[in-house]
Scaffold this motif. Structure first.
Motif, mmCIF file in Angstrom:
data_model
loop_
_atom_site.group_PDB
_atom_site.id
_atom_site.type_symbol
_atom_site.label_atom_id
_atom_site.label_comp_id
_atom_site.label_asym_id
_atom_site.label_seq_id
_atom_site.Cartn_x
_atom_site.Cartn_y
_atom_site.Cartn_z
ATOM 1 N N GLY A 39 0.781 -1.216 0.000
ATOM 2 C CA GLY A 39 0.000 0.000 0.000
ATOM 3 C C GLY A 39 0.818 1.272 0.000
ATOM 4 O O GLY A 39 0.280 2.370 0.205
ATOM 5 N N TYR A 40 2.131 1.143 -0.249
ATOM 6 C CA TYR A 40 2.987 2.335 -0.258
ATOM 7 C C TYR A 40 2.659 3.222 -1.454
ATOM 8 O O TYR A 40 2.789 4.440 -1.381
ATOM 9 N N ILE A 41 2.239 2.603 -2.552
ATOM 10 C CA ILE A 41 1.734 3.362 -3.694
ATOM 11 C C ILE A 41 0.349 2.845 -4.037
ATOM 12 O O ILE A 41 -0.008 1.704 -3.722
ATOM 13 N N GLY A 42 -0.449 3.694 -4.667
ATOM 14 C CA GLY A 42 -1.792 3.297 -5.050
ATOM 15 C C GLY A 42 -1.785 2.372 -6.255
ATOM 16 O O GLY A 42 -0.739 2.103 -6.863
ATOM 17 N N SER A 43 -2.950 1.905 -6.603
ATOM 18 C CA SER A 43 -3.067 1.003 -7.751
ATOM 19 C C SER A 43 -2.730 1.742 -9.042
ATOM 20 O O SER A 43 -3.299 2.797 -9.326
ATOM 21 N N PRO A 44 -1.806 1.188 -9.842
ATOM 22 C CA PRO A 44 -1.460 1.845 -11.112
ATOM 23 C C PRO A 44 -2.332 1.396 -12.272
ATOM 24 O O PRO A 44 -2.115 1.813 -13.412
ATOM 25 N N TYR A 45 -3.323 0.547 -11.996
ATOM 26 C CA TYR A 45 -4.078 -0.094 -13.073
ATOM 27 C C TYR A 45 -5.304 0.722 -13.461
ATOM 28 O O TYR A 45 -6.086 1.156 -12.626
ATOM 29 N N LYS A 46 -5.452 0.908 -14.772
ATOM 30 C CA LYS A 46 -6.619 1.576 -15.339
ATOM 31 C C LYS A 46 -7.081 0.783 -16.552
ATOM 32 O O LYS A 46 -6.265 0.158 -17.240
ATOM 33 N N ASP A 47 -8.369 0.800 -16.805
ATOM 34 C CA ASP A 47 -8.862 0.157 -18.027
ATOM 35 C C ASP A 47 -8.214 0.805 -19.246
ATOM 36 O O ASP A 47 -7.928 2.009 -19.246
ATOM 37 N N PHE A 48 -7.975 0.026 -20.276
ATOM 38 C CA PHE A 48 -7.329 0.551 -21.478
ATOM 39 C C PHE A 48 -7.973 -0.049 -22.718
ATOM 40 O O PHE A 48 -8.647 -1.085 -22.651
ATOM 41 N N SER A 49 -7.745 0.604 -23.839
ATOM 42 C CA SER A 49 -8.286 0.134 -25.116
ATOM 43 C C SER A 49 -7.324 -0.874 -25.730
ATOM 44 O O SER A 49 -6.202 -0.528 -26.100
ATOM 45 N N LEU A 50 -7.764 -2.106 -25.836
ATOM 46 C CA LEU A 50 -6.946 -3.145 -26.459
ATOM 47 C C LEU A 50 -6.680 -2.795 -27.923
ATOM 48 O O LEU A 50 -5.559 -2.957 -28.419
ATOM 49 N N PHE A 51 -7.699 -2.295 -28.602
ATOM 50 C CA PHE A 51 -7.580 -1.938 -30.016
ATOM 51 C C PHE A 51 -6.537 -0.845 -30.219
ATOM 52 O O PHE A 51 -5.639 -0.958 -31.052
ATOM 53 N N SER A 52 -6.636 0.229 -29.455
ATOM 54 C CA SER A 52 -5.711 1.347 -29.588
ATOM 55 C C SER A 52 -4.295 0.934 -29.222
ATOM 56 O O SER A 52 -3.327 1.353 -29.873
ATOM 57 N N THR A 53 -4.161 0.094 -28.194
ATOM 58 C CA THR A 53 -2.834 -0.348 -27.756
ATOM 59 C C THR A 53 -2.144 -1.174 -28.831
ATOM 60 O O THR A 53 -0.953 -0.991 -29.098
ATOM 61 N N ILE A 54 -2.879 -2.088 -29.448
ATOM 62 C CA ILE A 54 -2.282 -2.942 -30.484
ATOM 63 C C ILE A 54 -1.883 -2.113 -31.703
ATOM 64 O O ILE A 54 -0.751 -2.213 -32.193
ATOM 65 N N ILE A 55 -2.798 -1.276 -32.193
ATOM 66 C CA ILE A 55 -2.508 -0.446 -33.363
ATOM 67 C C ILE A 55 -1.333 0.490 -33.069
ATOM 68 O O ILE A 55 -0.394 0.613 -33.877
ATOM 69 N N GLY A 56 -1.377 1.158 -31.926
ATOM 70 C CA GLY A 56 -0.315 2.091 -31.575
ATOM 71 C C GLY A 56 1.028 1.420 -31.392
ATOM 72 O O GLY A 56 2.068 1.953 -31.810
ATOM 73 N N SER A 57 1.036 0.234 -30.790
ATOM 74 C CA SER A 57 2.292 -0.471 -30.534
ATOM 75 C C SER A 57 2.939 -0.956 -31.827
ATOM 76 O O SER A 57 4.153 -0.852 -32.005
ATOM 77 N N VAL A 58 2.128 -1.496 -32.745
ATOM 78 C CA VAL A 58 2.667 -1.920 -34.042
ATOM 79 C C VAL A 58 3.227 -0.715 -34.795
ATOM 80 O O VAL A 58 4.332 -0.770 -35.361
ATOM 81 N N LEU A 59 2.480 0.386 -34.789
ATOM 82 C CA LEU A 59 2.941 1.609 -35.450
ATOM 83 C C LEU A 59 4.224 2.116 -34.813
ATOM 84 O O LEU A 59 5.152 2.543 -35.522
ATOM 85 N N PHE A 60 4.301 2.056 -33.492
ATOM 86 C CA PHE A 60 5.502 2.488 -32.793
ATOM 87 C C PHE A 60 6.688 1.604 -33.171
ATOM 88 O O PHE A 60 7.797 2.097 -33.405
ATOM 89 N N SER B 84 -10.994 9.122 -29.499
ATOM 90 C CA SER B 84 -11.964 8.251 -30.176
ATOM 91 C C SER B 84 -11.425 6.829 -30.307
ATOM 92 O O SER B 84 -12.177 5.865 -30.146
ATOM 93 N N MET B 85 -10.132 6.694 -30.582
ATOM 94 C CA MET B 85 -9.524 5.361 -30.671
ATOM 95 C C MET B 85 -9.544 4.646 -29.327
ATOM 96 O O MET B 85 -9.677 3.418 -29.251
ATOM 97 N N ALA B 86 -9.435 5.421 -28.259
ATOM 98 C CA ALA B 86 -9.366 4.835 -26.918
ATOM 99 C C ALA B 86 -10.707 4.301 -26.428
ATOM 100 O O ALA B 86 -10.767 3.668 -25.361
ATOM 101 N N GLN B 87 -11.775 4.502 -27.167
ATOM 102 C CA GLN B 87 -13.101 4.051 -26.751
ATOM 103 C C GLN B 87 -13.355 2.583 -27.086
ATOM 104 O O GLN B 87 -14.252 1.956 -26.526
ATOM 105 N N TYR B 88 -12.565 2.035 -28.001
ATOM 106 C CA TYR B 88 -12.854 0.696 -28.503
ATOM 107 C C TYR B 88 -12.128 -0.395 -27.711
ATOM 108 O O TYR B 88 -10.933 -0.293 -27.444
ATOM 109 N N GLY B 89 -12.869 -1.444 -27.376
ATOM 110 C CA GLY B 89 -12.290 -2.641 -26.780
ATOM 111 C C GLY B 89 -11.587 -2.409 -25.465
ATOM 112 O O GLY B 89 -10.461 -2.885 -25.271
ATOM 113 N N ARG B 90 -12.218 -1.741 -24.525
ATOM 114 C CA ARG B 90 -11.571 -1.454 -23.245
ATOM 115 C C ARG B 90 -11.607 -2.689 -22.343
ATOM 116 O O ARG B 90 -12.642 -3.342 -22.196
ATOM 117 N N ILE B 91 -10.447 -2.991 -21.748
ATOM 118 C CA ILE B 91 -10.341 -4.159 -20.871
ATOM 119 C C ILE B 91 -9.568 -3.785 -19.611
ATOM 120 O O ILE B 91 -8.970 -2.710 -19.514
#
Length: 344
Positions: A63-84, A134-141
């Motif tokens: 509990g020294y730091i709070g939770s770093p986890y947030k829902d994210f867009s699987l679609f945006s992450t995959i597209i962005g990562s391949v592009l990166f 808008s990209m971040a709205q799709y496929g959030r997990i």
């Protein structure tokens, strides 16, 4: 505030120094995995993640730091990562790589860095922000990998450490080629700092410790954050164009520290020199840098923000992004290096 920024500058400078002296380059490492089946730099990355992960998960669990986890867009992450991944091959360096190569005097890296900062700022604050949202709205997990698997995060850390140790042992067990070297010009500490080329596995341990230090220092300020490159890079452009001093934060001093540390390392080892690119490299740097900012923004991080930091926190986004960054790197490596050689 002064001590906070000083800690960022110190951690960044040490990282830049280590990156430069060890040639710790994930772009080259991922490329070599595909072209020459050389996985050593990837194993080094796993070491850095493992070292950091033990400390970060301990901070989260206690509990020294709070939770770093947030829902994210699987679609945006995959597209962005391949592009990166595609972009870093074009730019001959990832987000962090452009910062530390710029410190060595590579004009092409300065150009790629500037394009990356501009496009990241456009995605974060400018005309492309609507596209990013808008990209971040799709496929959030769910981002919490351990919670998704309904197991303790320590099981994931243990699995990572065991796999890493096995791969490192396997790598070190192979006979290494002894290359001819020039006699040392320096002795003692100066030789160790500015002349000796350290093994990437050794550098990875230091990088992992510094990455953990970033979490710990931020935690003392009540923040849940580790290393990050894209956000601070965009903030610099935002500050320069709007004068908003709120954008000058801990991360900005971190990336400036990487530049400073790399410069000091290159200068001390007589490796600093201004190098002009040819026209093809110049064009690749411009295109690669622009795509890098877009890809990192869509993916919510780069090789450091996702591939090193988020993975250590056992983030689903981090591990998914790391895999697809490598996929993008392999795709571009095929078209830039493998295919032309086959046609020759």
């Amino acid at each position: 505030m002064f001590l906070s920024f000083l800690s960022a500058l110190l951690i960044g400078s040490l990282l830049g120094f280590i990156f430069q002296r060890s040639r710790f380059c994930l772009t080259g490492g991922f490329r070599d995995m595909y072209i020459s089946r050389n996985n050593r730099m990837f194993y080094a990355l796993l070491i850095a993640i493992s070292v950091q992960s033990i400390g970060v998960i301990a901070l989260i669990q206690t509990g020294y730091i709070g939770s770093p986890y947030k829902d994210f867009s699987l679609f945006s992450t995959i597209i962005g990562s391949v592009l990166f991944g595609i972009s870093i091959v074009l730019a001959s360096g990832c987000a962090t790589g452009t910062w530390y190569h710029a410190g060595e005097g590579l004009i092409s890296s300065w150009i790629a860095l500037l394009m990356y900062m501009i496009s990241a700022a456009m995605m974060r604050y400018g005309p492309l922000n609507g596209f990013q949202k808008s990209m971040a709205q799709y496929g959030r997990i769910n981002d919490n990998l351990a919670a998704s698997l309904n197991i303790s995060a320590w099981w994931l850390v243990a699995l990572l450490v065991v796999i890493t140790l096995f791969l490192v042992y396997k790598s070190l067990s192979k006979p290494s080629l002894k290359l001819a070297t020039l006699p040392p010009r320096y002795s003692g500490l100066r030789h160790w700092l500015f002349e000796k080329r350290h093994h990437p596995f050794f550098a990875a341990v230091l990088i992992g410790l510094l990455a953990f230090a970033a979490w710990w220092v931020n935690a003392m300020q009540g923040k849940t954050a580790g290393l990050g490159i894209t956000g601070p890079s965009a903030n610099i452009i935002n500050f320069l164009t709007t004068g908003d001093t709120k954008k000058i934060n801990w991360g900005v001093f971190l990336v400036l520290g990487i530049l400073l540390g790399s410069y000091l390392a290159a200068k001390g080892s007589h490796e600093f020199r201004w190098r002009l690119p040819d026209l093809k490299t110049l064009a690749n740097s411009v295109i690669g840098g622009l795509l890098m900012g877009v890809g990192a923004s869509l993916a919510g991080g780069c090789t450091i923000g996702n591939g090193l930091t988020a993975t250590a926190a056992m983030s689903s986004k981090g591990w998914i992004s790391l895999f697809f960054i490598m996929v993008g790197t392999w795709l571009m490596s095929h078209f830039m290096y493998v295919r032309p050689n086959k046609q020759a």
